[in-house]
Scaffold this motif. Structure first.
Motif, mmCIF file in Angstrom:
data_model
loop_
_atom_site.group_PDB
_atom_site.id
_atom_site.type_symbol
_atom_site.label_atom_id
_atom_site.label_comp_id
_atom_site.label_asym_id
_atom_site.label_seq_id
_atom_site.Cartn_x
_atom_site.Cartn_y
_atom_site.Cartn_z
ATOM 1 N N ASP A 503 0.975 -1.265 0.068
ATOM 2 C CA ASP A 503 -0.025 0.128 0.077
ATOM 3 C C ASP A 503 0.842 1.251 -0.216
ATOM 4 O O ASP A 503 1.549 1.591 0.841
ATOM 5 N N THR A 504 0.933 2.181 -1.128
ATOM 6 C CA THR A 504 1.745 3.123 -1.303
ATOM 7 C C THR A 504 1.130 4.429 -0.606
ATOM 8 O O THR A 504 1.848 5.431 -0.678
ATOM 9 N N GLY A 505 0.028 4.225 -0.196
ATOM 10 C CA GLY A 505 -0.780 5.313 0.448
ATOM 11 C C GLY A 505 -1.407 6.561 -0.340
ATOM 12 O O GLY A 505 -1.434 6.463 -1.358
ATOM 13 N N ILE A 506 -1.968 7.555 0.342
ATOM 14 C CA ILE A 506 -2.528 8.345 -0.351
ATOM 15 C C ILE A 506 -2.920 9.633 0.634
ATOM 16 O O ILE A 506 -2.834 9.573 1.827
ATOM 17 N N ASP A 507 -2.990 10.746 -0.057
ATOM 18 C CA ASP A 507 -2.966 11.994 0.597
ATOM 19 C C ASP A 507 -4.219 12.822 0.209
ATOM 20 O O ASP A 507 -4.488 12.890 -0.868
ATOM 21 N N VAL A 508 -5.018 13.281 1.397
ATOM 22 C CA VAL A 508 -6.155 14.176 1.078
ATOM 23 C C VAL A 508 -5.576 15.208 1.111
ATOM 24 O O VAL A 508 -5.160 16.050 2.152
ATOM 25 N N VAL A 509 -5.729 16.073 0.154
ATOM 26 C CA VAL A 509 -5.373 17.552 0.127
ATOM 27 C C VAL A 509 -6.481 18.526 -0.287
ATOM 28 O O VAL A 509 -7.463 18.289 -1.349
ATOM 29 N N THR A 510 -6.435 19.621 0.491
ATOM 30 C CA THR A 510 -7.630 20.797 0.132
ATOM 31 C C THR A 510 -6.619 22.100 0.284
ATOM 32 O O THR A 510 -5.709 22.059 0.514
ATOM 33 N N LEU A 511 -7.300 23.141 -0.359
ATOM 34 C CA LEU A 511 -6.511 24.507 -0.251
ATOM 35 C C LEU A 511 -6.130 24.827 1.092
ATOM 36 O O LEU A 511 -4.862 25.298 1.276
ATOM 37 N N GLU A 512 -6.959 24.854 1.897
ATOM 38 C CA GLU A 512 -6.467 25.182 3.438
ATOM 39 C C GLU A 512 -6.487 23.912 4.391
ATOM 40 O O GLU A 512 -6.709 22.844 4.107
ATOM 41 N N ARG A 513 -5.933 24.136 5.484
ATOM 42 C CA ARG A 513 -5.761 23.347 6.485
ATOM 43 C C ARG A 513 -7.058 22.852 6.990
ATOM 44 O O ARG A 513 -7.652 23.858 7.478
#
Length: 817
Positions: A503-513
């Motif tokens: 499992d190489t993983g995944i990142d959840v990205v939004t403009l703001e924190r």
């Protein structure tokens, strides 16, 4: 609660509170300054004055009202009909606005600067009381704080993306990236950094290199090449995956052979694998287009003892592939559902689009999303597929947004999110339609910054390529069982299957924190650091003899266009090349409005045209041309950033052109050297021929000089012919030698000794008087070598040694005198 996840929802809540603060108010809007214009950030109740409830206003006209709100008494009222007429262009139903209605205007400020306006319609015409004005000011402050927070994160993201674009261009210098790929990279990169200008077109113009030997006035020297960028997003996903594999290959000492198949052809992908098996590659990593089609080739590889892993997409159940390396698509589908639930707490229909419904990774994400929203107010609609056809994807998205009644949209793969975003923007639902997308392409990044896409689930494709090489290297060096022992078995892979899962993983990205995601600026820095760490990593290895085949998907070159045209000195491009400095043009008002390329741009709807020179050695060899439909779209800050990128781009292109010229020159020199070697070989053969003139007798005349290099070839040729002709005497005729000195005589003595070992005697003939005198003066000793003054005397000696004789006979055709 303001979470930063959805600015549109935050501003809409503030606006609804503002409408509720005034008696009988039903309509309101929140507008923000964008250059010299105002744009709608949120609206409530405008359907009553618009042609359709789906039409949400975007452009709000000139920002002149901002100046009036900067006065000491910053709040004011305005007749509602006049307000809508000026700031709701095209509204067809102004007669529905109550007579005498007013609009209460409250400035939205950030750090003392008015950046927008909160406008609430009061249908009874009563101006707000002091208490209600205070409430509107407080709400305007909240809106300003939300917009300021968003802008701060946007500035951080812009800076991080600019660094990323510059790093990508610098990498292209070393990688000798093709001009087409570089132009696409720059075009998408600038658009993702500079959102304000809304660059609709970015293309490159290069001077054509004049042919070698052409005169300065030749037409070819005044020709230009124009490189147009396709209207599609680059599949950076596959480039990142490839780069990860190449870096790992260097770290473990494996050669990685990257082959790409068209996105629509699983059969061609299978053919690439079978070719690799026939070539005897040591390992195979493949990103399956259709796993079922590839399985026979995977089985054949397994039978040949070649380990196989799949990337990005799992193989079929029961496959003989050893491992799947990529995203946990079930977990990713659940994450996407969680983000959509936060964006749509009240529920609603959700559209979904993927490349192929048959692709296992797509099915797993969609099924996991559906399972996660089951029993909730979210209603997942039957998913659509665009089959890698971008135009089809746009049509599907537009139809669903316009007529499907959807409140949210899921982009299951790469460009699917962009299709939803483009449709939402075109139909005036940008920000309102909640979009969750996969994969951070440059266009996706731009839409995330604009608030059109709300969240992106970013796979770690660079890690996929890197780990695939590592796993195969481990199987080759440690053995399959030992290398896979520590890896978990993939769930659902079948009882009899040994398929393992990385499992190489995944990142959840939004403009703001937010509590559930990384801000975009932090993710960009994190991604760069991860890649840098991989480049520094070195693993022990034995040799570079092993070859791994990496099979991915080819984005293709569809849409690329390259044109040739004469250089017009009157054009904007011609002037930029001549002056070697940037030019910004208003296509309607500039002194260059009649220039041919300015006229063409104006016809395409461009209002701002910018040309930035590519410089080398102080002169311009190309121009990056940018077009925008906005007036005065390019600020000095924008231009400075573009120049930074273009300067780096110039290095990359000039480097590629230099390498091309060096390669061409190298080929020319190699051809000339081969031709010269051929001539020298001919000369050598002619200068030292071997002629059998009688049985067991050879003649070898020498023309020119006898140096060490020629001596070796002379001896080799003589010995070969002595053996072939069973020669007993070799007459070496030095009549044609330029001079006979001690060094050349030493070479001849060496030849004589070598011939003697084969039973042949060397006789030196043709020594001139001058040569004899020189040899005496230099004390040259010929030892036991026999000499004769002429070839005839030497031939007589050779006959005596071989038992032959010369017989003189009169020709029967010659009559005596």
């Amino acid at each position: 609660m303001v979470t930063g996840l959805d600015l549109h929802a935050t501003l809409r809540r503030i606006l609804m509170d503002a409408v509720g603060a005034l008696p009988s108010a039903q309509r309101g809007s929140l507008l923000a300054r964008d250059g010299e214009q105002l744009v709608y950030k949120a609206s409530v109740g405008l359907a009553g004055v618009l042609a359709s409830p789906l039409e949400v206003a975007g452009d709000a006209g000139p920002a002149t009202v901002i100046a009036t709100l900067d006065a000491v008494d910053s709040t004011r009222v305005m007749a509602a009909a006049d307000w809508y007429r000026e700031h709701l262009p095209g509204a067809p139903s102004l007669h529905l606005v109550p007579a005498g209605a007013i609009v209460a205007l409250t400035p939205v400020r950030v750090q003392g600067q008015t950046i927008g306006v909160l406008a609430v319609e009061q249908p009874d015409g009563q101006a707000p009381s002091g208490e209600r004005w205070a409430r509107l000011r407080a709400l305007a402050e909240r809106a300003g704080a939300a917009l300021e927070r968003r802008e701060l994160y946007n500035i951080q993201a812009r800076s991080a993306q600019e660094v990323r674009v510059l790093e990508a261009v610098l990498s292209a210098v070393a990688a000798q990236t093709s001009t087409h790929e570089l132009v696409e990279m720059i075009s998408k990169g600038i658009k993702s950094v500079q959102l304000g200008p809304q660059w609709r077109s970015v293309h490159l113009v290069l001077r054509s290199d004049a042919p070698s030997g052409s005169a300065p006035g030749d037409a070819a020297a005044h020709e230009i090449r124009i490189y147009h960028v396709p209207h599609r997003s680059p599949l950076a996903f596959w480039n990142n995956l490839r780069d990860g594999a190449l870096i790992a290959g260097r770290s473990v000492g494996m050669h990685v052979d990257v082959r790409n198949a068209p996105a629509h052809s699983a059969v061609e992908q299978r053919g690439i694998i079978e070719d690799g098996i026939d070539r005897g590659v040591h390992g195979i990593a493949v990103a399956p287009i259709t796993p079922e089609v590839l399985e026979p080739a995977i089985r054949r590889a397994a039978e040949a003892g070649i380990p196989v892993v799949t990337i990005d997409t799992p193989p079929v159940d029961g496959s003989l592939a050893h491992a799947y390396i990529g995203t946990d698509n079930v977990a990713a589908g659940r994450l996407a559902a969680e983000m959509m639930a936060r964006l749509l707490p009240g529920g609603g229909k959700v559209g979904a689009m993927t490349f192929w419904l048959s692709a296992l990774n797509s099915r797993e994400r969609i099924e996991a999303f559906g399972a996660a929203v089951s029993g909730t107010p979210l209603d997942l609609q039957p998913p659509a597929e665009n089959r890698f056809d971008l135009e089809l994807g746009m049509r599907i998205a537009r139809e669903a947004v316009q007529n499907g009644g959807i409140a949210g949209a899921l982009g299951v793969c790469a460009e699917n999110g962009l299709a939803w975003g483009t449709a939402a923007r075109a139909l005036g639902r940008a920000g309102e339609l909640k979009i969750v997308a996969f994969d951070l392409l440059t266009d996706t990044l731009a839409m995330l910054r604009e608030g059109i896409i709300h969240a992106v689930l970013v796979q770690r494709e660079h890690e996929m390529g890197y780990r695939a090489v590592q796993v195969i290297h481990g199987m080759l060096t440690k053995g399959v069982e030992a290398a896979l022992a520590a890896l978990p078995r993939r769930a659902g892979s079948g009882r009899g299957s040994a398929l393992r899962f990385v499992d190489t993983g995944i990142d959840v990205v939004t403009l703001e924190r937010t509590p559930w995601s990384l801000p975009l600026s932090d993710y960009l820095a994190l991604d760069a650091n991860r890649k840098a760490a991989k480049r520094r990593e070195q693993l022990p290895y034995e040799s570079r003899a092993k070859e791994l085949l990496l099979v991915t998907v080819d984005a293709g070159s569809e849409g690329y266009r390259e044109e040739r045209a004469p250089l017009d000195a009157r054009s904007m491009v011609g002037r930029v090349l001549s002056a070697a400095r940037p030019i910004m043009v208003d296509t309607h008002a500039s002194e260059l409005h009649d220039a041919p390329d300015v006229v063409e741009a104006r016809g395409r709807g461009a209002h701002t045209l910018v040309g930035v020179p590519l410089l080398a050695g102080g002169s311009a060899f190309g121009v990056l041309v940018l077009e925008s439909g906005r007036r005065a779209a390019c600020s000095l800050d924008d231009l400075t950033m573009i120049e930074r990128v273009v300067d780096t781009m110039a290095v990359a292109i000039d480097n590629a052109r230099l390498v091309h010229r060096i390669t061409e020159r190298t080929h020319e020199l190699e051809h000339a050297n081969r031709h010269q070697e051929s001539l020298l070989d001919t000369i050598r053969e002619l200068s030292s021929p071997v002629v059998p003139i009688a049985r067991n007798i050879l003649v070898m005349p020498i023309v020119g000089t006898m140096d060490a290099q020629r001596s070796g070839r002379f001896i080799e040729s003589m010995l070969q012919d002595v053996t072939e002709h069973h020669a007993r005497v070799v007459l070496v005729d030095v009549t044609g030698m330029a001079f006979v000195d001690a060094a050349s005589v030493e070479h001849l003595l060496r030849a004589a000794r070598a011939a003697r070992l084969l039973g042949a005697e060397v006789v030196l003939v043709g020594i001139t008087g001058a040569a004899a005198r020189l040899m005496v003066e230099e004390g040259v000793d010929l030892g036991s070598m026999v000499t004769r003054s002429t070839l005839e005397l030497g031939f007589a000696y050779a006959l005596s040694k071989t038992g032959g004789q010369i017989i003189y006979r009169r020709s029967p055709h010659v009559q005596p005198f």
